[in-house]
Design a protein around this motif. Structure first.
Motif, mmCIF file in Angstrom:
data_model
loop_
_atom_site.group_PDB
_atom_site.id
_atom_site.type_symbol
_atom_site.label_atom_id
_atom_site.label_comp_id
_atom_site.label_asym_id
_atom_site.label_seq_id
_atom_site.Cartn_x
_atom_site.Cartn_y
_atom_site.Cartn_z
ATOM 1 N N GLU A 96 0.858 -1.188 0.000
ATOM 2 C CA GLU A 96 0.000 0.000 0.000
ATOM 3 C C GLU A 96 0.894 1.238 0.000
ATOM 4 O O GLU A 96 1.842 1.331 0.789
ATOM 5 C CB GLU A 96 -0.901 0.026 1.244
ATOM 6 C CG GLU A 96 -1.990 -1.022 1.269
ATOM 7 C CD GLU A 96 -3.188 -0.634 0.410
ATOM 8 O OE1 GLU A 96 -3.199 0.497 -0.128
ATOM 9 O OE2 GLU A 96 -4.109 -1.460 0.285
ATOM 10 N N THR A 98 0.996 5.165 0.739
ATOM 11 C CA THR A 98 0.195 6.130 1.503
ATOM 12 C C THR A 98 0.476 7.581 1.156
ATOM 13 O O THR A 98 -0.299 8.465 1.522
ATOM 14 C CB THR A 98 0.463 5.962 3.008
ATOM 15 O OG1 THR A 98 1.827 6.324 3.286
ATOM 16 C CG2 THR A 98 0.204 4.529 3.462
ATOM 17 N N ALA A 103 -4.908 10.285 6.269
ATOM 18 C CA ALA A 103 -6.139 9.569 5.920
ATOM 19 C C ALA A 103 -5.829 8.214 5.302
ATOM 20 O O ALA A 103 -6.490 7.212 5.603
ATOM 21 C CB ALA A 103 -6.982 10.413 4.966
ATOM 22 N N ARG A 104 -4.803 8.157 4.446
ATOM 23 C CA ARG A 104 -4.476 6.892 3.799
ATOM 24 C C ARG A 104 -3.784 5.945 4.769
ATOM 25 O O ARG A 104 -3.969 4.723 4.700
ATOM 26 C CB ARG A 104 -3.602 7.157 2.576
ATOM 27 C CG ARG A 104 -4.372 7.916 1.503
ATOM 28 C CD ARG A 104 -3.588 8.156 0.262
ATOM 29 N NE ARG A 104 -3.307 6.925 -0.473
ATOM 30 C CZ ARG A 104 -2.837 6.902 -1.704
ATOM 31 N NH1 ARG A 104 -2.591 8.035 -2.342
ATOM 32 N NH2 ARG A 104 -2.596 5.759 -2.306
ATOM 33 N N GLU A 105 -2.982 6.493 5.685
ATOM 34 C CA GLU A 105 -2.352 5.639 6.697
ATOM 35 C C GLU A 105 -3.394 5.035 7.628
ATOM 36 O O GLU A 105 -3.312 3.857 7.994
ATOM 37 C CB GLU A 105 -1.311 6.443 7.474
ATOM 38 C CG GLU A 105 -0.108 6.838 6.624
ATOM 39 C CD GLU A 105 0.917 7.674 7.357
ATOM 40 O OE1 GLU A 105 2.012 7.891 6.800
ATOM 41 O OE2 GLU A 105 0.636 8.119 8.498
ATOM 42 N N ASP A 107 -6.546 4.481 6.796
ATOM 43 C CA ASP A 107 -7.265 3.478 5.997
ATOM 44 C C ASP A 107 -6.526 2.142 5.993
ATOM 45 O O ASP A 107 -7.143 1.076 6.065
ATOM 46 C CB ASP A 107 -7.431 3.970 4.556
ATOM 47 C CG ASP A 107 -8.582 4.952 4.407
ATOM 48 O OD1 ASP A 107 -9.404 5.044 5.344
ATOM 49 O OD2 ASP A 107 -8.641 5.625 3.367
ATOM 50 N N VAL A 108 -5.192 2.212 5.892
ATOM 51 C CA VAL A 108 -4.398 0.981 5.894
ATOM 52 C C VAL A 108 -4.562 0.241 7.216
ATOM 53 O O VAL A 108 -4.747 -0.982 7.255
ATOM 54 C CB VAL A 108 -2.913 1.286 5.628
ATOM 55 C CG1 VAL A 108 -2.048 0.064 5.913
ATOM 56 C CG2 VAL A 108 -2.715 1.730 4.190
ATOM 57 N N ASN A 110 -7.040 0.418 9.272
ATOM 58 C CA ASN A 110 -8.407 -0.093 9.411
ATOM 59 C C ASN A 110 -8.687 -1.238 8.456
ATOM 60 O O ASN A 110 -9.608 -2.019 8.680
ATOM 61 C CB ASN A 110 -9.419 1.030 9.179
ATOM 62 C CG ASN A 110 -9.429 2.022 10.321
ATOM 63 O OD1 ASN A 110 -9.135 1.661 11.466
ATOM 64 N ND2 ASN A 110 -9.742 3.268 10.026
ATOM 65 N N VAL A 112 -8.627 -2.008 4.088
ATOM 66 C CA VAL A 112 -9.511 -1.701 2.963
ATOM 67 C C VAL A 112 -9.379 -2.815 1.929
ATOM 68 O O VAL A 112 -8.451 -2.827 1.145
ATOM 69 C CB VAL A 112 -9.142 -0.340 2.318
ATOM 70 C CG1 VAL A 112 -10.166 0.024 1.266
ATOM 71 C CG2 VAL A 112 -9.042 0.761 3.361
ATOM 72 N N PRO A 114 -11.663 -4.491 5.211
ATOM 73 C CA PRO A 114 -11.184 -4.901 6.531
ATOM 74 C C PRO A 114 -10.795 -6.380 6.571
ATOM 75 O O PRO A 114 -11.388 -7.215 5.924
ATOM 76 C CB PRO A 114 -12.388 -4.601 7.443
ATOM 77 C CG PRO A 114 -13.569 -4.575 6.530
ATOM 78 C CD PRO A 114 -13.064 -4.045 5.224
ATOM 79 N N ASP A 131 -3.990 7.096 16.899
ATOM 80 C CA ASP A 131 -4.313 6.247 15.748
ATOM 81 C C ASP A 131 -3.812 4.828 15.983
ATOM 82 O O ASP A 131 -4.539 3.855 15.743
ATOM 83 C CB ASP A 131 -3.660 6.798 14.474
ATOM 84 C CG ASP A 131 -4.210 8.149 14.064
ATOM 85 O OD1 ASP A 131 -5.409 8.405 14.300
ATOM 86 O OD2 ASP A 131 -3.437 8.955 13.509
#
Length: 348
Positions: A96, A98, A103-105, A107-108, A110, A112, A114, A131
């Protein structure tokens, strides 16, 4: 109807177990057999059933590696080494990118979608301690780079303060006295920059030298190294050595110095950090400080798998060794000009 493992085995003339070994990237398959199985998979459009595998074992066999920029030489090489280390342990790596955006970190972390992978290695630039703390109960995580607060994640990194201190001490030991840093970022979240600048300052003060005001950079790319050189050469005191906080900055700086007619290392010695492959092929070749990237990759994978297996206890910090690599960009310097004494009968 989707192709099955048995279909692939029949097409390739091997056993279903051999197909499974290829799917899991296990090393026990002969190269020619692996190619035959992969060709059969491509012909039949076979896709591993990750959902079924997950239901049987509770795992997907996938790990996520999240890095800021896959095009950056350091991260590209590191990703390759992590993939190799994971394959040796029967895991596949999802990459991934980022771009260092929070926001992208997030998302990783969490996922995507899940729970697509069993665990995550992330090199964060914008995450905060909350976070990481919020994510930790939902899945195994290893931080690659600077520690973020006192959260629950394992943390694997080189000692960035020591790396910059060693690079600076090297050029000071060559007799350079007007040493400037390239790579300072005036941002408390820029942990790597802050630590490397601290090491740079410590080495100069230990040598009894003045610490010049830093020139800030936005990123660690080639163009930022060139721009920093332009700024430094406008100063009343022109540096005779540059300690660059990564090799890309150093290469950009050397290119700009050459364009402006300065000799490296004659006029200005240059050293970088990271030992990317390009460093050894530059003219002149670039001196640098090399973290043991092979150990780094193996360590993050092992720590993550321990987390996945539930064998790890408490967060751990692991420091990766580094070494100084001396090449042409800091070897020797142009001798001082010497005016010959006039011959007898000549006017001085």
């Amino acid at each position: 109807m989707a192709a099955s493992v048995k279909d692939v085995a029949a097409r390739a003339g091997v056993s279903p177990k051999t197909v499974s070994n290829v799917v899991h990237n296990r090393p026990k398959v002969a190269p020619e057999t692996r190619l035959r199985v992969q060709a059969a998979m491509a012909e039949l459009g076979y896709q591993p059933n990750l959902t079924a595998r997950s239901l049987r074992s509770g795992r997907t066999g996938l790990l996520t590696l999240a890095i800021p920029n896959i095009a950056a030489p350091y991260f590209a090489e590191l990703a390759h080494l992590v993939i190799e280390a994971a394959a040796a342990r029967d895991y596949t790596v999802l990459i991934e990118e980022t771009e260092g955006l929070r926001a992208r970190e997030v998302d990783v972390l969490n996922g995507v979608p899940p729970r697509l992978s069993d665990g995550t290695v992330i090199s964060p630039l914008a995450l905060n301690a909350d976070d990481v703390r919020d994510f930790a109960p939902r899945g195994p995580i290893v931080l690659l780079g600077e520690r973020i607060g006192d959260g629950p994640a394992d943390h694997v990194a080189v000692d960035n303060e020591a790396v910059a201190r060693d690079a600076t001490a090297h050029v000071v030991g060559l007799g350079r006295r007007r040493v400037a840093a390239v790579g300072y970022q005036d941002d408390p979240l820029a942990g790597t920059s802050q630590l490397r600048y601290r090491g740079f300052c410590t080495a100069l003060r230990d040598a009894g030298l003045e610490v010049p005001a830093p020139v800030a950079v936005d990123t660690y790319e080639w163009s930022d190294g060139a721009a920093a050189v332009d700024a430094l050469l406008q100063r009343e005191t022109v540096p005779d050595a540059l300690v660059c906080f990564n090799d890309e900055l150093a290469i950009g700086a050397m290119r700009r110095l050459s364009e402006l007619g300065y000799s490296v290392p004659g006029d200005v010695a240059v050293i970088g950090i990271d030992d990317i492959p390009e460093a050894r092929h530059m003219i002149p070749s670039l001196s640098t400080v090399a973290p043991d990237k092979g150990v780094l990759a193996a360590t993050v994978v092992d720590r993550l798998l321990e987390r996945i297996d539930g064998a790890a206890e408490g967060p751990r910090d692991v420091v990766i060794p580094h070494r100084l690599v001396v090449r042409e960009s800091t070897r020797g310097r142009r001798p001082l000009a010497v005016t010959a004494a006039p011959a007898a009968g000549e006017r001085a």
